[in-house]
Design a protein around this motif. Structure first.
Motif, PDB file in Angstrom:
ATOM      1  N   VAL A  21       0.821  -1.210   0.000  1.00 50.74           N
ATOM      2  CA  VAL A  21       0.000   0.000   0.000  1.00 50.74           C
ATOM      3  C   VAL A  21       0.855   1.260   0.000  1.00 50.74           C
ATOM      4  CG1 VAL A  21      -1.750   1.281   1.291  1.00 50.74           C
ATOM      5  CG2 VAL A  21      -1.893  -1.204   1.152  1.00 50.74           C
ATOM      6  N   ASP A  22       1.998   1.238   0.700  1.00 45.21           N
ATOM      7  CA  ASP A  22       2.815   2.445   0.847  1.00 45.21           C
ATOM      8  C   ASP A  22       3.729   2.706  -0.344  1.00 45.21           C
ATOM      9  OD1 ASP A  22       1.812   3.151   3.402  1.00 45.21           O
ATOM     10  OD2 ASP A  22       3.040   1.577   4.288  1.00 45.21           O
ATOM     11  N   THR A  23       4.336   1.663  -0.876  1.00 45.96           N
ATOM     12  CA  THR A  23       5.281   1.870  -1.975  1.00 45.96           C
ATOM     13  C   THR A  23       4.639   1.681  -3.346  1.00 45.96           C
ATOM     14  OG1 THR A  23       5.984  -0.453  -1.943  1.00 45.96           O
ATOM     15  CG2 THR A  23       7.195   1.090  -0.537  1.00 45.96           C
ATOM     16  N   GLY A  24       3.500   0.985  -3.391  1.00 44.78           N
ATOM     17  CA  GLY A  24       2.860   0.719  -4.671  1.00 44.78           C
ATOM     18  C   GLY A  24       3.500  -0.403  -5.458  1.00 44.78           C
ATOM     19  N   LEU A  25       4.467  -1.093  -4.864  1.00 42.72           N
ATOM     20  CA  LEU A  25       5.159  -2.179  -5.567  1.00 42.72           C
ATOM     21  C   LEU A  25       4.369  -3.484  -5.439  1.00 42.72           C
ATOM     22  CD1 LEU A  25       8.772  -1.431  -4.284  1.00 42.72           C
ATOM     23  CD2 LEU A  25       7.924  -1.046  -6.605  1.00 42.72           C
ATOM     24  N   PRO A  26       4.438  -4.354  -6.459  1.00 39.43           N
ATOM     25  CA  PRO A  26       3.823  -5.688  -6.327  1.00 39.43           C
ATOM     26  C   PRO A  26       4.406  -6.411  -5.114  1.00 39.43           C
ATOM     27  CG  PRO A  26       4.528  -5.288  -8.580  1.00 39.43           C
ATOM     28  CD  PRO A  26       5.089  -4.169  -7.772  1.00 39.43           C
ATOM     29  N   LEU A  78      12.807   2.638  -0.855  1.00 42.80           N
ATOM     30  CA  LEU A  78      12.391   1.337  -1.369  1.00 42.80           C
ATOM     31  C   LEU A  78      11.979   1.432  -2.837  1.00 42.80           C
ATOM     32  CD1 LEU A  78      10.385  -0.173   1.615  1.00 42.80           C
ATOM     33  CD2 LEU A  78      12.217  -1.336   0.390  1.00 42.80           C
ATOM     34  N   ARG A  79      11.202   2.472  -3.157  1.00 44.78           N
ATOM     35  CA  ARG A  79      10.763   2.640  -4.549  1.00 44.78           C
ATOM     36  C   ARG A  79      11.949   2.918  -5.466  1.00 44.78           C
ATOM     37  NH1 ARG A  79       6.391   5.288  -1.865  1.00 44.78           N
ATOM     38  NH2 ARG A  79       7.469   7.296  -2.044  1.00 44.78           N
ATOM     39  N   ALA A  80      12.893   3.749  -5.002  1.00 46.48           N
ATOM     40  CA  ALA A  80      14.051   4.093  -5.826  1.00 46.48           C
ATOM     41  C   ALA A  80      14.960   2.886  -6.040  1.00 46.48           C
ATOM     42  CB  ALA A  80      14.833   5.231  -5.171  1.00 46.48           C
ATOM     43  N   VAL A  81      15.163   2.082  -4.987  1.00 43.73           N
ATOM     44  CA  VAL A  81      15.990   0.882  -5.111  1.00 43.73           C
ATOM     45  C   VAL A  81      15.306  -0.124  -6.037  1.00 43.73           C
ATOM     46  CG1 VAL A  81      16.897  -1.118  -3.860  1.00 43.73           C
ATOM     47  CG2 VAL A  81      17.158   1.170  -2.905  1.00 43.73           C
ATOM     48  N   ALA A  82      13.971  -0.233  -5.930  1.00 44.01           N
ATOM     49  CA  ALA A  82      13.222  -1.140  -6.819  1.00 44.01           C
ATOM     50  C   ALA A  82      13.389  -0.711  -8.268  1.00 44.01           C
ATOM     51  CB  ALA A  82      11.757  -1.154  -6.427  1.00 44.01           C
ATOM     52  N   GLN A  83      13.320   0.585  -8.515  1.00 45.45           N
ATOM     53  CA  GLN A  83      13.481   1.081  -9.884  1.00 45.45           C
ATOM     54  C   GLN A  83      14.883   0.787 -10.413  1.00 45.45           C
ATOM     55  OE1 GLN A  83      12.586   5.223 -10.325  1.00 45.45           O
ATOM     56  NE2 GLN A  83      13.201   5.311 -12.472  1.00 45.45           N
TER      57      GLN A  83
END
Length: 573
Positions: free
Chosen positions: A136-141, A189-194
């Protein structure tokens, strides 16, 4: 004509697109409107109950097409049963304009309201469905989405190829959370995922499987796990912009291949996790899943559940390894080492169960058994004239057990032993895990009169600012230094300087892992106080210790006055 015949007449995929489904729904609603109007007419007109059937297509239109569909269907229904629909078909009585217009308005309101409710419900359903498969917070699967993506891959031939799962853990995420706040940690987290998605091959997808862990599902291809891991680690060395600041993400990686999963998505995720933590335990930044090591680890973990019963059934025994005083060549103490005589597995070495037990509170009853058994044996030796000191290993959990010292004091009193005859060994890493709290606990031990030694010195990360504060009497130099000191000049310098520094701090020094004559003579030349290792004696049972001491054939250091420190002649030392 049956359904299968109709399906054969229709082109393949005729109902696959959303537009096609909506067109079909619109046609169905139009047919229902006409049928409902016809039913009203055929059953006598608007004065009869069948008028209410017109609400069915209005509600269906509102559910499918939301407010616009509900309003449009309401208008159509209002006109169909409006000016051209008699009140009573038998008499031909026509409706007044105010009647059918008010009915049309009512239909429109019902359609609009139902469309609004349906829209809100669909939004909630979509939100719930999305939250099932996304963080919910990061929007990642999330982990569930990863499991669903893995199922068809594992069921197909691709699951037997070289497709891989990379598990990445951001080790300093907690620190960033506490320092810079929650929004920055989630942005990280989002930046590392990207960045992870950018550096992995095309077709890879990134998932967030836990609060501090990401997983990349990499399709089969010509790449191998180690090169992928190196590329990812290299990319993560650059700072990551997150929440308006540049942050360094310290990461570890674990890699598992799809054939390791044995058809189970959760097993694959778990094994990538196992590889990740296995690498971190070894100090490595990445590791590939090893099924043999995992099988051994699971077997050892299963042993932990038997510890309490094994204590009650007296399956544990103590072996004792002598320590040689290098100044006078005498054996003046032993170290108590626990062994497990398992009824099925035989003699279980401590490395197969101690690490797992130390991670649970089971280390408390096991350590208490070891301490009591060691003190009891020491009392027997003292009664027979063998005045040996006894060293017992403690874990970090034991350090913080407030009742331990009270119990040890009672045992010493019960067996008539002085506290000075007992020695507690605590590893350097256990002390440095929480130095302030550990120092407080160690001072309490020292105040009781029990000697303290820093075990495995040199393998942790002690700070000199804490070393001089540790109330220890003895430093034990780890075997990894002793075994290499004669072949590596820098290691030799470390051993020699550690002995000198310890003496300056009024601590005695014991060299562990002395396995040959050269080791013994070298540590003696360095001024070491005691030695312990296979050259002197292997760990043995209490009865064997007594016989071995009577023979007195252990090796003693040669006259080492002329040997001198091995590296002291080197320039710059």
């Amino acid at each position: 004509m049956d359904i299968s015949s109709v399906q054969r007449l229709l082109p393949p995929g005729w109902l696959e697109s959303a537009e096609q489904r909506r067109n079909l729904a619109a046609c169905g609603i139009a047919v229902l409107l006409l049928c409902a109007a016809a039913l009203v007419y055929l059953t006598g007109g608007t004065r009869y109950a069948y008028l209410h059937t017109i609400y069915l297509p209005i509600i269906l239109a509102a559910v499918v097409f939301k407010i616009p569909g509900g309003v449009l269907a309401g208008v159509a229904a209002g006109l169909l049963v409006g000016p051209f629909m008699p009140i009573d078909t038998a008499t031909g009585q026509a409706q007044q304009a105010v009647n059918w217009l008010s009915r049309l308005a009512a239909f429109m309101v019902v359609g609009a309201f139902t469309g609004w409710v349906a829209g809100r419900l669909m939004e909630q359903i979509r939100s719930l469905r999305w939250s099932i498969t996304h963080d919910v917070d990061t929007g990642l699967p999330n982990r569930h989405a990863l499991s669903e993506a893995l199922r068809p891959m594992l069921a197909s031939a691709e699951g037997h190829g070289s497709a891989q799962l990379l598990m990445l853990r951001i080790e300093n995420l907690n620190e960033i959370l506490n320092t810079l706040g929650y929004p920055v940690s989630q942005a990280l987290l989002r930046a590392v995922a990207q960045r992870l998605e950018e550096v992995t091959p095309d077709g890879s997808r990134v998932y967030q499987v836990d609060a501090d862990r990401l997983a990349a599902l990499v399709p089969a291809g010509p790449w191998d796990a180690r090169s992928l891991a190196r590329d990812v680690l290299s990319a993560m060395r650059r700072s990551v912009p997150a929440g308006g600041v540049n942050v360094h993400a310290s990461v570890g990686l674990g890699v598992a291949e799809l054939h390791d999963a044995e058809g189970d998505p959760d097993a694959l995720i778990r094994r990538a996790d196992i590889a990740l933590y296995a690498g971190l335990q070894r100090g490595a930044r990445f590791a590939v899943y090893d099924i043999a090591a995992d099988r051994t680890s699971r077997e050892n973990l299963a042993l932990v559940g038997e510890v309490l019963d094994s204590i009650r059934e007296e399956q544990f025994i103590l072996h004792y390894q002598p320590k040689l005083n290098l100044a006078n060549g005498k054996i003046e103490g032993v170290e108590a080492l626990v062994r497990w005589q398992h009824p099925v597995r035989g003699m279980v070495p401590p490395g197969d169960f101690i690490p797992q037990v130390e991670s649970t509170d089971l280390i408390l009853p096991l350590s208490r058994w070891v301490i009591e058994a060691a003190i009891r044996q020491q009392a027997e030796w003292h009664a027979s004239g063998l005045k040996l000191t006894m060293a017992v290993n403690l874990s970090v959990t034991n350090l913080y057990d407030e009742s331990l010292l009270k119990d040890v004091r009672a045992l010493l009193k019960a067996y008539g032993l002085r506290a000075e005859s007992l020695e507690f060994e605590v590893t350097e890493s256990a002390i440095m895990a929480d130095p302030v709290r550990a120092l407080e606990a160690l001072r309490a031990v020292r105040d009781l009169g029990i000697h303290l030694s820093i075990d495995d010195f040199g393998t942790g990360y002690s700070s000199l600012s804490y070393l001089h504060e540790i109330p220890a009497d003895i430093v034990k130099i780890d075997r990894s230094f002793v075994t290499r000191m004669n072949d590596n000049e820098k290691v030799g310098r470390i051993v020699e300087s550690t002995i000198a520094l310890s003496h300056y701090l009024n601590m005695a020094v014991v060299a562990e892992g002395v396995s040959n004559r050269r080791h013994l003579d070298t540590v003696a030349a360095y001024g070491c106080d005691a030695a312990q290792g296979f050259l002197i004696a292997r760990p043995m049972e209490a009865s064997a210790i007594e016989d071995w001491l009577k023979k007195a054939d252990w090796p003693r250091p040669e006259d080492t006055a002329s040997i001198g420190p091995v590296w002291s002649q080197s320039a710059g030392f």
